[in-house]
Design a protein around this motif. Sequence first.
Motif, mmCIF file in Angstrom:
data_model
loop_
_atom_site.group_PDB
_atom_site.id
_atom_site.type_symbol
_atom_site.label_atom_id
_atom_site.label_comp_id
_atom_site.label_asym_id
_atom_site.label_seq_id
_atom_site.Cartn_x
_atom_site.Cartn_y
_atom_site.Cartn_z
ATOM 1 N N UNK A 7 0.781 -1.230 0.000
ATOM 2 C CA UNK A 7 0.000 0.000 0.000
ATOM 3 C C UNK A 7 0.813 1.280 0.000
ATOM 4 N N UNK A 8 2.115 1.173 -0.235
ATOM 5 C CA UNK A 8 2.995 2.338 -0.156
ATOM 6 C C UNK A 8 3.619 2.677 -1.511
ATOM 7 N N UNK A 9 4.482 3.680 -1.495
ATOM 8 C CA UNK A 9 5.107 4.155 -2.712
ATOM 9 C C UNK A 9 6.379 3.405 -3.060
ATOM 10 N N UNK A 10 7.079 3.942 -4.052
ATOM 11 C CA UNK A 10 8.287 3.316 -4.577
ATOM 12 C C UNK A 10 9.525 3.828 -3.850
ATOM 13 N N UNK A 11 10.448 2.911 -3.562
ATOM 14 C CA UNK A 11 11.708 3.268 -2.895
ATOM 15 C C UNK A 11 12.872 2.694 -3.700
ATOM 16 N N UNK A 12 13.803 3.555 -4.087
ATOM 17 C CA UNK A 12 14.960 3.121 -4.846
ATOM 18 C C UNK A 12 15.985 2.495 -3.912
ATOM 19 N N UNK A 13 16.415 1.265 -4.242
ATOM 20 C CA UNK A 13 17.331 0.547 -3.369
ATOM 21 C C UNK A 13 18.781 0.639 -3.825
ATOM 22 N N UNK A 14 18.997 0.562 -5.134
ATOM 23 C CA UNK A 14 20.360 0.584 -5.643
ATOM 24 C C UNK A 14 20.416 0.097 -7.071
ATOM 25 N N UNK A 15 21.586 0.214 -7.665
ATOM 26 C CA UNK A 15 21.784 -0.233 -9.041
ATOM 27 C C UNK A 15 23.113 -0.954 -9.178
ATOM 28 N N UNK A 16 23.199 -1.759 -10.246
ATOM 29 C CA UNK A 16 24.423 -2.485 -10.543
ATOM 30 C C UNK A 16 24.663 -2.466 -12.045
ATOM 31 N N UNK A 17 25.933 -2.367 -12.440
ATOM 32 C CA UNK A 17 26.273 -2.517 -13.848
ATOM 33 C C UNK A 17 26.826 -3.925 -14.028
ATOM 34 N N UNK A 18 26.126 -4.757 -14.773
ATOM 35 C CA UNK A 18 26.523 -6.161 -14.859
ATOM 36 C C UNK A 18 27.900 -6.418 -15.483
ATOM 37 N N UNK A 19 28.400 -5.471 -16.271
ATOM 38 C CA UNK A 19 29.698 -5.699 -16.918
ATOM 39 C C UNK A 19 30.835 -5.828 -15.906
ATOM 40 N N UNK A 20 30.784 -5.003 -14.861
ATOM 41 C CA UNK A 20 31.870 -5.010 -13.876
ATOM 42 C C UNK A 20 31.374 -5.071 -12.442
ATOM 43 N N UNK A 21 30.069 -5.237 -12.278
ATOM 44 C CA UNK A 21 29.411 -5.291 -10.953
ATOM 45 C C UNK A 21 29.606 -4.012 -10.147
ATOM 46 N N UNK A 22 29.852 -2.915 -10.813
ATOM 47 C CA UNK A 22 29.865 -1.615 -10.141
ATOM 48 C C UNK A 22 28.485 -1.393 -9.537
ATOM 49 N N UNK A 23 28.430 -1.126 -8.222
ATOM 50 C CA UNK A 23 27.147 -1.071 -7.503
ATOM 51 C C UNK A 23 27.067 0.196 -6.667
ATOM 52 N N UNK A 24 25.895 0.807 -6.666
ATOM 53 C CA UNK A 24 25.608 1.937 -5.791
ATOM 54 C C UNK A 24 24.334 1.623 -5.019
ATOM 55 N N UNK A 25 24.384 1.840 -3.710
ATOM 56 C CA UNK A 25 23.232 1.572 -2.859
ATOM 57 C C UNK A 25 22.639 2.884 -2.341
ATOM 58 N N UNK A 26 21.344 2.855 -2.084
ATOM 59 C CA UNK A 26 20.745 3.906 -1.280
ATOM 60 C C UNK A 26 21.239 3.728 0.151
ATOM 61 N N UNK A 27 21.569 4.821 0.844
ATOM 62 C CA UNK A 27 21.977 4.686 2.252
ATOM 63 C C UNK A 27 20.924 3.959 3.093
ATOM 64 N N UNK A 28 19.677 4.055 2.696
ATOM 65 C CA UNK A 28 18.606 3.397 3.454
ATOM 66 C C UNK A 28 18.694 1.884 3.389
ATOM 67 N N UNK A 29 19.372 1.364 2.368
ATOM 68 C CA UNK A 29 19.439 -0.083 2.174
ATOM 69 C C UNK A 29 20.860 -0.642 2.279
ATOM 70 N N UNK A 30 21.856 0.222 2.251
ATOM 71 C CA UNK A 30 23.237 -0.271 2.332
ATOM 72 C C UNK A 30 23.453 -1.005 3.636
ATOM 73 N N UNK A 31 24.045 -2.190 3.529
ATOM 74 C CA UNK A 31 24.259 -3.007 4.711
ATOM 75 C C UNK A 31 23.086 -3.914 5.036
ATOM 76 N N UNK A 32 21.929 -3.624 4.435
ATOM 77 C CA UNK A 32 20.738 -4.439 4.690
ATOM 78 C C UNK A 32 20.526 -5.490 3.593
ATOM 79 N N UNK A 33 20.960 -5.165 2.393
ATOM 80 C CA UNK A 33 20.821 -6.075 1.258
ATOM 81 C C UNK A 33 22.125 -6.070 0.451
ATOM 82 N N UNK A 34 22.247 -7.068 -0.422
ATOM 83 C CA UNK A 34 23.372 -7.132 -1.345
ATOM 84 C C UNK A 34 22.832 -7.286 -2.755
ATOM 85 N N UNK A 35 23.300 -6.419 -3.633
ATOM 86 C CA UNK A 35 22.951 -6.494 -5.054
ATOM 87 C C UNK A 35 24.140 -7.085 -5.796
ATOM 88 N N UNK A 36 23.874 -8.051 -6.640
ATOM 89 C CA UNK A 36 24.942 -8.692 -7.407
ATOM 90 C C UNK A 36 24.426 -9.060 -8.794
#
Lengths: 106, 118
Positions: B42-71
Motif C-alpha cells: 500500500x505504499x510508494x516506490x523506494x529506490x534501493x540501488x543499481x548495478x552494472x553487470x559488466x563489472x558489478x559496479x554497484x551503488x546503494x541507497x543509504x537506506x538499504x546499504x548493509x541491509x541487502x546485497x545487489x549482485x
Amino acid sequence: DIQMTQSPSSVSASVGDRVTIACRASQDISSWLAWYQQKPGRAPKLLIYGASTLQSGVPSRFSGTGSGTDFTLTISSLQPEDFATYYCQQANSFPLTFGGGTKVEV
Amino acid sequence: EVQLVQSGAEVKKPGESLKISCRGSGYSFTNHWIGWVRQMPGKGLEWMGIIHPADSDTTYSPSFEGQVTISADKSISTAYLQWTSLRASDTAMYYCARQISNSWSAYWGQGTLVTVSS
C-alpha cells in the motif's frame, strides 16, 4: 538526499478532463526528472524522462514540463486507462528518490 | 523484445536468508544498469540501488546499504537481490528494472513478492 514532493496526493477526475500533477524537488535537479505510471498489481511504467522526453510508445496526451525544482505532468484528455498512480523520480544524484505518488481516480 | 523475468514469490521466517533473481533477455545484458525498487504494501516506490553487470559496479541507497546485497552474474544475464537475515519489515514487492544510463527505469520485471512472517 533530495526530497521529492508531489501534489496533490490524489485527484478526482473524469474521462476527458485535463489533469495536472506537480512535483517539487528539495534542491535544483536541472531536468533530471522522470514520471512513472503504476496501475494496481502492475509494475510501474516509464512515461517521461529528462523532464519532458516522452518514452517510446507513450501517448502524446502525456506531457512533462519544468526544470530546476518545479515540474508538472499533464494529461491533456484523461482516458479510462489513465486512472492510476503517478510517481516522479529525480536522477540528479544518488540516491535516486521518488515522490510519494498521486492517485488519479474517478 | 526486452524482458526482465523475476523469480517467484517467497514466504520466509524472520532471520532466514533469501536471494531473488532478475533475468534479462532481448538485449545486451552487460550494456545496461539494473536497478532494484521496493514497494511496501500500500505504499510508494523506494529506490534501493543499481548495478552494472559488466563489472558489478554497484551503488546503494543509504537506506538499504548493509541491509541487502545487489549482485549480478553476466554469464547467465541475471541480477540478484539478497538478504542474510530477513525481518518482518522486509515484506514487500521488489522490482528490478533496466535503466536508461543509470537514471531512468525503462523496462521493469513483474515483481517478486517477499513475505516475512513467523
